[in-house]
Scaffold this motif. Structure first.
Motif, PDB file in Angstrom:
ATOM      1  N   ASN A 134       0.162  -1.486  -0.013  1.00  0.00           N
ATOM      2  CA  ASN A 134       0.334   0.129   0.035  1.00  0.00           C
ATOM      3  C   ASN A 134       0.308   0.991   0.272  1.00  0.00           C
ATOM      4  O   ASN A 134       0.425   2.065  -0.658  1.00  0.00           O
ATOM      5  N   GLY A 162      -1.382   2.894  -6.352  1.00  0.00           N
ATOM      6  CA  GLY A 162      -1.905   4.085  -6.152  1.00  0.00           C
ATOM      7  C   GLY A 162      -0.874   4.993  -7.528  1.00  0.00           C
ATOM      8  O   GLY A 162      -1.245   4.757  -8.546  1.00  0.00           O
ATOM      9  N   ASN A 186       0.997   1.590 -11.679  1.00  0.00           N
ATOM     10  CA  ASN A 186       0.289   2.308 -10.254  1.00  0.00           C
ATOM     11  C   ASN A 186      -0.518   1.155 -10.092  1.00  0.00           C
ATOM     12  O   ASN A 186      -0.510   0.747  -9.142  1.00  0.00           O
TER      13      ASN A 186
END
Length: 207
Positions: A134, A162, A186
């Motif tokens: 994450n 992300g 991403n």
């Protein structure tokens, strides 16, 4: 009628996945296990194109797992996705530092993210395998410690998701000789990070 047995559901899922992949034959058996589990977790066939396995990562991972290694995750979600029953049988230990009071304090004092402070603490304690799904800042921090010579982890699973720093952090960690399993771009996530570790553990032991 529909399939109700969990093992049969998983077996059928992997048959479908392999049948729909463009070139499963381009992977070794172990590499294919990792890639297919990322696809199984996400429903996204693009993982066939973006998973990167470097510097003998799978063989190193199997040796570490067989020896009963220490694993640290960046998030509780990654922690929760790891198969604890298999982990217990293998004698491995997984931890997450993100909610420790000293991590809050260090992040506040240094004006950094808790993920970075958590990686600092993990490295001080000693870690065999990092599982990062994450936080790009966590992956950057591990890379900084590798670059400075403060740590030499056995394996880094680095698949932060992300749009701010995720792709770049994975490019950064791939430049080292450290065994890594990453994704390009991403895409990724805590569920993907856990799935990769599970795939590696299942190569060693399957309940």
């Amino acid at each position: 009628m529909y399939i109700k047995n969990p093992e049969e559901i998983e077996k059928k899922s992997f048959e479908i996945i392999k049948g729909n992949m463009k070139s499963p034959e381009s992977f070794t058996e172990d590499e294919l296990s990792v890639v297919m589990r990322t696809i199984h977790t996400t429903g996204d066939y693009d993982y066939e194109n973006i998973v990167r396995i470097q510097n003998g990562a799978i063989e190193v991972a199997k040796r570490l797992i067989e020896s009963g290694c220490r694993i640290v995750t960046d998030t509780k979600m990654a922690l929760s996705g790891i198969n604890k029953r298999t982990l217990e049988h293998l004698g491995c230990r997984v931890e997450n530092f993100i909610d420790r009071p000293e991590v809050y304090e260090k992040a506040s004092l240094q004006n950094t993210t808790r993920s970075m402070a958590a990686m600092d603490m993990a490295i001080e304690d000693g870690v065999d395998i990092f599982v990062i799904g994450n936080a790009p800042t966590a992956l950057y921090r591990i890379g900084e410690h590798i670059e400075s010579g403060r740590t030499s982890p056995g394996l880094v699973i680095g698949v932060p998701v992300g749009f701010v720093g995720a792709a770049e952090s994975k490019e950064y960690i791939r430049q080292f000789e450290t065994p890594t399993i990453t994704t390009e771009g991403n895409k990724g996530g805590s569920n993907v990070a856990a799935a990769i570790l599970n795939a590696l553990m299942y190569m060693v032991y399957r309940a």
